[in-house]
Scaffold this motif. Structure first.
Motif, short mmCIF file in Angstrom:
data_model
loop_
_atom_site.label_atom_id
_atom_site.label_comp_id
_atom_site.label_asym_id
_atom_site.label_seq_id
_atom_site.Cartn_x
_atom_site.Cartn_y
_atom_site.Cartn_z
N ALA A 95 -5.96 6.80 -2.47
CA ALA A 95 -5.24 6.86 -1.18
C ALA A 95 -5.59 8.15 -0.45
CB ALA A 95 -3.73 6.79 -1.41
N ASP A 96 -6.29 9.03 -1.17
CA ASP A 96 -6.69 10.32 -0.60
C ASP A 96 -5.47 11.09 -0.12
OD1 ASP A 96 -8.44 12.28 0.13
OD2 ASP A 96 -8.89 11.43 2.09
N VAL A 97 -4.48 11.21 -1.01
CA VAL A 97 -3.25 11.92 -0.67
C VAL A 97 -3.53 13.42 -0.70
CG1 VAL A 97 -0.87 12.38 -1.39
CG2 VAL A 97 -1.83 10.09 -1.65
N LYS A 98 -3.30 14.07 0.42
CA LYS A 98 -3.63 15.49 0.53
C LYS A 98 -2.57 16.39 -0.11
CE LYS A 98 -7.32 14.78 3.05
NZ LYS A 98 -8.49 14.43 2.29
N GLU A 99 -1.30 15.94 -0.04
CA GLU A 99 -0.21 16.76 -0.58
C GLU A 99 0.64 15.92 -1.54
OE1 GLU A 99 1.91 18.41 2.70
OE2 GLU A 99 0.15 19.45 3.46
N PRO A 100 0.12 15.71 -2.76
CA PRO A 100 0.82 14.84 -3.72
C PRO A 100 2.25 15.28 -4.01
CG PRO A 100 -1.35 15.48 -4.56
CD PRO A 100 -1.12 16.27 -3.30
N ASP A 101 2.49 16.61 -3.97
CA ASP A 101 3.84 17.09 -4.32
C ASP A 101 4.90 16.61 -3.34
OD1 ASP A 101 2.71 18.29 -6.42
OD2 ASP A 101 2.75 20.33 -5.60
N SER A 102 4.51 16.35 -2.11
CA SER A 102 5.52 15.92 -1.14
C SER A 102 5.41 14.43 -0.81
CB SER A 102 5.42 16.75 0.14
OG SER A 102 4.12 16.64 0.68
N PHE A 103 4.50 13.72 -1.49
CA PHE A 103 4.36 12.29 -1.22
C PHE A 103 5.50 11.52 -1.92
CE2 PHE A 103 2.92 7.98 -1.62
CZ PHE A 103 2.32 7.74 -0.40
N PRO A 104 6.08 10.53 -1.23
CA PRO A 104 7.17 9.77 -1.86
C PRO A 104 6.71 8.79 -2.93
CG PRO A 104 7.15 9.45 0.54
CD PRO A 104 5.86 10.12 0.16
N PHE A 105 6.99 9.13 -4.18
CA PHE A 105 6.80 8.20 -5.30
C PHE A 105 8.19 7.80 -5.79
CE2 PHE A 105 2.87 10.68 -5.59
CZ PHE A 105 1.92 9.67 -5.75
N VAL A 106 8.42 6.50 -5.91
CA VAL A 106 9.67 6.00 -6.47
C VAL A 106 9.30 5.27 -7.76
CG1 VAL A 106 11.60 4.40 -6.11
CG2 VAL A 106 10.79 5.82 -4.21
N VAL A 107 10.08 5.46 -8.81
CA VAL A 107 9.74 4.86 -10.11
C VAL A 107 10.71 3.72 -10.44
CG1 VAL A 107 9.43 5.32 -12.57
CG2 VAL A 107 8.79 7.06 -10.89
N LEU A 108 10.14 2.59 -10.84
CA LEU A 108 10.95 1.43 -11.20
C LEU A 108 10.72 1.06 -12.66
CD1 LEU A 108 10.27 -0.99 -8.17
CD2 LEU A 108 11.81 0.95 -8.29
N GLY A 109 11.78 1.07 -13.44
CA GLY A 109 11.73 0.54 -14.81
C GLY A 109 12.26 -0.88 -14.72
N ASN A 110 11.35 -1.86 -14.76
CA ASN A 110 11.77 -3.25 -14.51
C ASN A 110 12.11 -3.98 -15.82
OD1 ASN A 110 12.20 -5.46 -12.73
ND2 ASN A 110 10.23 -6.34 -13.33
N LYS A 111 12.69 -5.14 -15.68
CA LYS A 111 13.12 -6.02 -16.78
C LYS A 111 14.29 -5.42 -17.55
CE LYS A 111 8.44 -8.01 -17.19
NZ LYS A 111 7.46 -8.70 -18.02
N VAL A 112 15.20 -4.78 -16.80
CA VAL A 112 16.37 -4.20 -17.46
C VAL A 112 17.26 -5.29 -18.07
CG1 VAL A 112 17.82 -4.08 -15.37
CG2 VAL A 112 18.15 -2.40 -17.21
N ASP A 113 17.05 -6.51 -17.62
CA ASP A 113 17.84 -7.63 -18.18
C ASP A 113 17.42 -7.97 -19.62
OD1 ASP A 113 15.83 -10.25 -17.93
OD2 ASP A 113 15.44 -8.72 -16.45
N VAL A 114 16.21 -7.56 -20.02
CA VAL A 114 15.73 -7.88 -21.37
C VAL A 114 16.39 -6.92 -22.36
CG1 VAL A 114 13.69 -7.97 -22.87
CG2 VAL A 114 13.53 -8.74 -20.49
N GLY A 115 16.92 -7.45 -23.41
CA GLY A 115 17.69 -6.63 -24.35
C GLY A 115 16.88 -5.56 -25.07
N GLU A 116 15.66 -5.90 -25.48
CA GLU A 116 14.92 -4.98 -26.34
C GLU A 116 14.12 -3.96 -25.54
OE1 GLU A 116 12.83 -8.27 -27.70
OE2 GLU A 116 14.82 -9.10 -28.04
N ARG A 117 14.71 -2.79 -25.41
CA ARG A 117 14.05 -1.71 -24.68
C ARG A 117 13.08 -0.95 -25.55
NH1 ARG A 117 16.31 1.92 -20.70
NH2 ARG A 117 17.88 0.82 -19.52
N GLN A 118 11.99 -0.48 -24.95
CA GLN A 118 11.10 0.46 -25.64
C GLN A 118 11.10 1.82 -24.95
OE1 GLN A 118 7.18 -1.18 -26.23
NE2 GLN A 118 7.93 -2.88 -27.45
N VAL A 119 11.80 1.92 -23.83
CA VAL A 119 11.85 3.18 -23.08
C VAL A 119 13.31 3.44 -22.71
CG1 VAL A 119 11.02 4.42 -21.04
CG2 VAL A 119 9.58 2.64 -22.07
#
Ligand SMILES: Nc1nc2c(ncn2[C@@H]2O[C@H](COP(=O)(O)OP(=O)(O)OP(=O)(O)O)[C@@H](O)[C@H]2O)c(=O)[nH]1
Length: 202
Positions: free
Chosen positions: A110-134
């Motif tokens: 993406a050629d991000v010039k200022e990674p520290d201020s770029f908006p990254f949002v993190v999604l941990g999906n499949k929270v409905d599944v019982g067996e977590r590894q994280v």
């Protein structure tokens, strides 16, 4: 009272194959969930208009192919993204470990010039599944260490936190970007901005 401007934001979903990127996009835009999705080949996108804090925006959600063999088909579409949703599956620790690679790949292509201020949002999906590894704490710690926040635990299957995560992505963009330069009224052309990578699916 003045009408809020309508603006176009490009939000891109990245993460390993099978973590649920297509399912999250479909859940959010069409409110449907399909247990038999095919792997994405290249990229696809859907638009969704929404109002966030009194501002009407059109979110263009780009769903990318997570499988390594499709890398060259997806990376040309990273440029011009306003926010990156780094996605992993809570029942797959390898997809969590790979987040760093996804972030790096995005910043490079993406050629991000200022990674520290770029908006990254993190999604941990499949929270409905019982067996977590994280655990939630492991994921939050990774977000703190990598300047990516906020963190949402989502389920495309039962819709948990899906709307909240996409809306927060928009808030992050609105909060962090210079409005005059980055929000494009949909009825005008911004000649100062790098061209988006096209609007076709492949
Ligand atoms: N239980 C559960 N299953 C999910 C969820 N999200 C997706 N899935 C299932 O996980 C599988 C993969 O989902 P996709 O949305 O195709 O994953 P993807 O990340 O787009 O995969 P690629 O296209 O290969 O990059 C499908 O069988 C989905 O039905 C979820 O939140 N919970």
């Amino acid at each position: 009272m003045a009408q809020p401007k309508s603006s176009l934001l490009k939000v891109i979903l990245l993460g390993d194959g099978g973590v649920g990127k297509s399912s999250l996009m479909n859940r959010y835009v069409t409110n449907k969930f399909d247990t038999h999705l095919f792997h994405t080949i290249g990229v696809e996108f859907l638009n969704k208009e929404l109002e966030v804090d009194g501002r009407v925006v059109t979110m263009q959600i780009w769903d990318t192919a997570g499988q390594e063999r499709f890398r060259s088909l997806r990376t040309p579409f990273y440029r011009g993204s306003d926010c990156c949703l780094l996605t992993f599956s809570l029942d797959d620790s390898q997809s969590f470990l790979n987040l760093a690679n996804w972030k790096k790949e995005f910043i490079y292509y993406a050629d991000v010039k200022e990674p520290d201020s770029f908006p990254f949002v993190v999604l941990g999906n499949k929270v409905d599944v019982g067996e977590r590894q994280v655990t939630s704490e492991e994921a939050r710690q990774w977000c703190r260490d990598n300047g990516a926040h906020p963190y949402y635990e989502t389920s495309a299957k039962d819709a948990t936190n899906v709307a909240a995560a996409f809306e927060e992505a928009v808030r992050r963009v609105l909060a962090t970007e210079d409005r005059a330069d980055h929000l494009i009224p949909t009825d005008t052309v911004n000649l100062h901005r790098k061209p988006r990578s096209g609007t076709t699916c492949c």
